[in-house]
Design a protein around this motif. Structure first.
Motif, PDB file in Angstrom:
ATOM      1  N   ASP A  68      39.351  63.556  38.783  1.00 51.10           N
ATOM      2  CA  ASP A  68      40.680  64.088  38.471  1.00 51.10           C
ATOM      3  C   ASP A  68      41.764  63.308  39.208  1.00 51.10           C
ATOM      4  O   ASP A  68      42.816  63.011  38.648  1.00 51.10           O
ATOM      5  CB  ASP A  68      40.782  65.574  38.838  1.00 51.10           C
ATOM      6  N   GLY A  69      41.492  62.967  40.452  1.00 56.75           N
ATOM      7  CA  GLY A  69      42.459  62.191  41.233  1.00 56.75           C
ATOM      8  C   GLY A  69      42.690  60.818  40.623  1.00 56.75           C
ATOM      9  O   GLY A  69      43.827  60.346  40.529  1.00 56.75           O
ATOM     10  N   ALA A  70      41.596  60.176  40.190  1.00 54.14           N
ATOM     11  CA  ALA A  70      41.725  58.857  39.558  1.00 54.14           C
ATOM     12  C   ALA A  70      42.468  58.979  38.233  1.00 54.14           C
ATOM     13  O   ALA A  70      43.314  58.137  37.905  1.00 54.14           O
ATOM     14  CB  ALA A  70      40.346  58.248  39.343  1.00 54.14           C
ATOM     15  N   GLU A  71      42.161  60.027  37.490  1.00 55.53           N
ATOM     16  CA  GLU A  71      42.857  60.232  36.210  1.00 55.53           C
ATOM     17  C   GLU A  71      44.341  60.500  36.438  1.00 55.53           C
ATOM     18  O   GLU A  71      45.195  59.968  35.732  1.00 55.53           O
ATOM     19  CB  GLU A  71      42.224  61.384  35.428  1.00 55.53           C
ATOM     20  N   LEU A  72      44.638  61.315  37.452  1.00 51.81           N
ATOM     21  CA  LEU A  72      46.043  61.585  37.770  1.00 51.81           C
ATOM     22  C   LEU A  72      46.780  60.302  38.132  1.00 51.81           C
ATOM     23  O   LEU A  72      47.915  60.081  37.700  1.00 51.81           O
ATOM     24  CB  LEU A  72      46.151  62.582  38.928  1.00 51.81           C
ATOM     25  N   GLU A  73      46.126  59.452  38.900  1.00 55.70           N
ATOM     26  CA  GLU A  73      46.748  58.190  39.295  1.00 55.70           C
ATOM     27  C   GLU A  73      47.050  57.330  38.066  1.00 55.70           C
ATOM     28  O   GLU A  73      48.132  56.754  37.937  1.00 55.70           O
ATOM     29  CB  GLU A  73      45.827  57.441  40.258  1.00 55.70           C
ATOM     30  N   LYS A  74      46.105  57.268  37.147  1.00 52.70           N
ATOM     31  CA  LYS A  74      46.304  56.496  35.920  1.00 52.70           C
ATOM     32  C   LYS A  74      47.418  57.111  35.057  1.00 52.70           C
ATOM     33  O   LYS A  74      48.220  56.393  34.467  1.00 52.70           O
ATOM     34  CB  LYS A  74      45.007  56.414  35.117  1.00 52.70           C
ATOM     35  N   LEU A  75      47.436  58.422  34.993  1.00 53.20           N
ATOM     36  CA  LEU A  75      48.466  59.104  34.198  1.00 53.20           C
ATOM     37  C   LEU A  75      49.859  58.853  34.772  1.00 53.20           C
ATOM     38  O   LEU A  75      50.807  58.571  34.033  1.00 53.20           O
ATOM     39  CB  LEU A  75      48.180  60.608  34.126  1.00 53.20           C
ATOM     40  N   TYR A  76      49.967  58.955  36.098  1.00 57.04           N
ATOM     41  CA  TYR A  76      51.265  58.693  36.731  1.00 57.04           C
ATOM     42  C   TYR A  76      51.699  57.239  36.516  1.00 57.04           C
ATOM     43  O   TYR A  76      52.873  56.966  36.285  1.00 57.04           O
ATOM     44  CB  TYR A  76      51.217  59.003  38.232  1.00 57.04           C
ATOM     45  N   SER A  77      50.749  56.336  36.571  1.00 61.02           N
ATOM     46  CA  SER A  77      51.055  54.927  36.350  1.00 61.02           C
ATOM     47  C   SER A  77      51.557  54.703  34.919  1.00 61.02           C
ATOM     48  O   SER A  77      52.556  54.007  34.699  1.00 61.02           O
ATOM     49  CB  SER A  77      49.810  54.084  36.624  1.00 61.02           C
ATOM     50  N   ALA A  78      50.874  55.278  33.945  1.00 59.12           N
ATOM     51  CA  ALA A  78      51.288  55.151  32.543  1.00 59.12           C
ATOM     52  C   ALA A  78      52.645  55.799  32.316  1.00 59.12           C
ATOM     53  O   ALA A  78      53.506  55.251  31.607  1.00 59.12           O
ATOM     54  CB  ALA A  78      50.234  55.773  31.627  1.00 59.12           C
ATOM     55  N   LEU A  79      52.852  56.964  32.920  1.00 61.30           N
ATOM     56  CA  LEU A  79      54.131  57.659  32.780  1.00 61.30           C
ATOM     57  C   LEU A  79      55.262  56.848  33.395  1.00 61.30           C
ATOM     58  O   LEU A  79      56.353  56.736  32.818  1.00 61.30           O
ATOM     59  CB  LEU A  79      54.039  59.038  33.449  1.00 61.30           C
ATOM     60  N   ASN A  80      55.011  56.226  34.532  1.00 62.24           N
ATOM     61  CA  ASN A  80      56.001  55.381  35.185  1.00 62.24           C
ATOM     62  C   ASN A  80      56.350  54.177  34.309  1.00 62.24           C
ATOM     63  O   ASN A  80      57.519  53.818  34.158  1.00 62.24           O
ATOM     64  CB  ASN A  80      55.490  54.926  36.551  1.00 62.24           C
ATOM     65  N   MET A  81      55.326  53.566  33.716  1.00 65.80           N
ATOM     66  CA  MET A  81      55.554  52.419  32.836  1.00 65.80           C
ATOM     67  C   MET A  81      56.421  52.814  31.637  1.00 65.80           C
ATOM     68  O   MET A  81      57.369  52.121  31.279  1.00 65.80           O
ATOM     69  CB  MET A  81      54.220  51.855  32.344  1.00 65.80           C
TER      70      MET A  81
END
Length: 128
Positions: free
Chosen positions: A21-34
């Motif tokens: 979940d933490g890794a997924e959250l990190e990826k989601l935040y990265s995509a959202l930031n992009m």
């Protein structure tokens, strides 16, 4: 005793799920930031087009024909061509603004599922 063993076996599994979940959250935040950065760039382009539309075009209709510095009257065909070019440029800028606004809204729609998933993961991690 079986319950204790079963529970002890599930503990590492819950940590693995939390890590996933933490890794997924990190990826989601990265995509959202992009996406947010793309959206900001589109908005800045939109603002530039709008500023160009407002600043560069005097009213085209009812404009008097300007006199040349040497006192000669402007060629009618040249004046008509200049007005036509100005109208075409205005229409082009209007289309650009519409396209940029559509792209901005498209990016906003792309962000919604990411935000929803982030909310879900954050809510579930808080309940674990």
């Amino acid at each position: 005793m079986r319950r204790l063993i079963y529970t002890l076996l599930l503990i590492p599994l819950s940590f693995a799920v939390a890590a996933d979940d933490g890794a997924e959250l990190e990826k989601l935040y990265s995509a959202l930031n992009m996406l947010s950065q793309q959206q900001q760039a589109v908005y800045q382009q939109f603002q530039m087009v709008q500023a160009t539309r407002r600043g560069n075009f005097p009213p085209l209709y009812g404009m008097p024909i300007p006199a040349q510095p040497n006192g000669q009257i402007v060629n009618y065909d040249e004046m008509v061509a200049a007005r036509k070019n100005a109208i075409l440029r205005e229409e082009s800028l209007f289309q650009q603004a519409d396209q940029l606004l559509a792209r901005y809204n498209e990016i906003e729609e792309m962000k919604k599922p990411l935000q929803s998933r982030i909310y879900d993961l954050t809510l579930n991690n808080g309940n674990d």
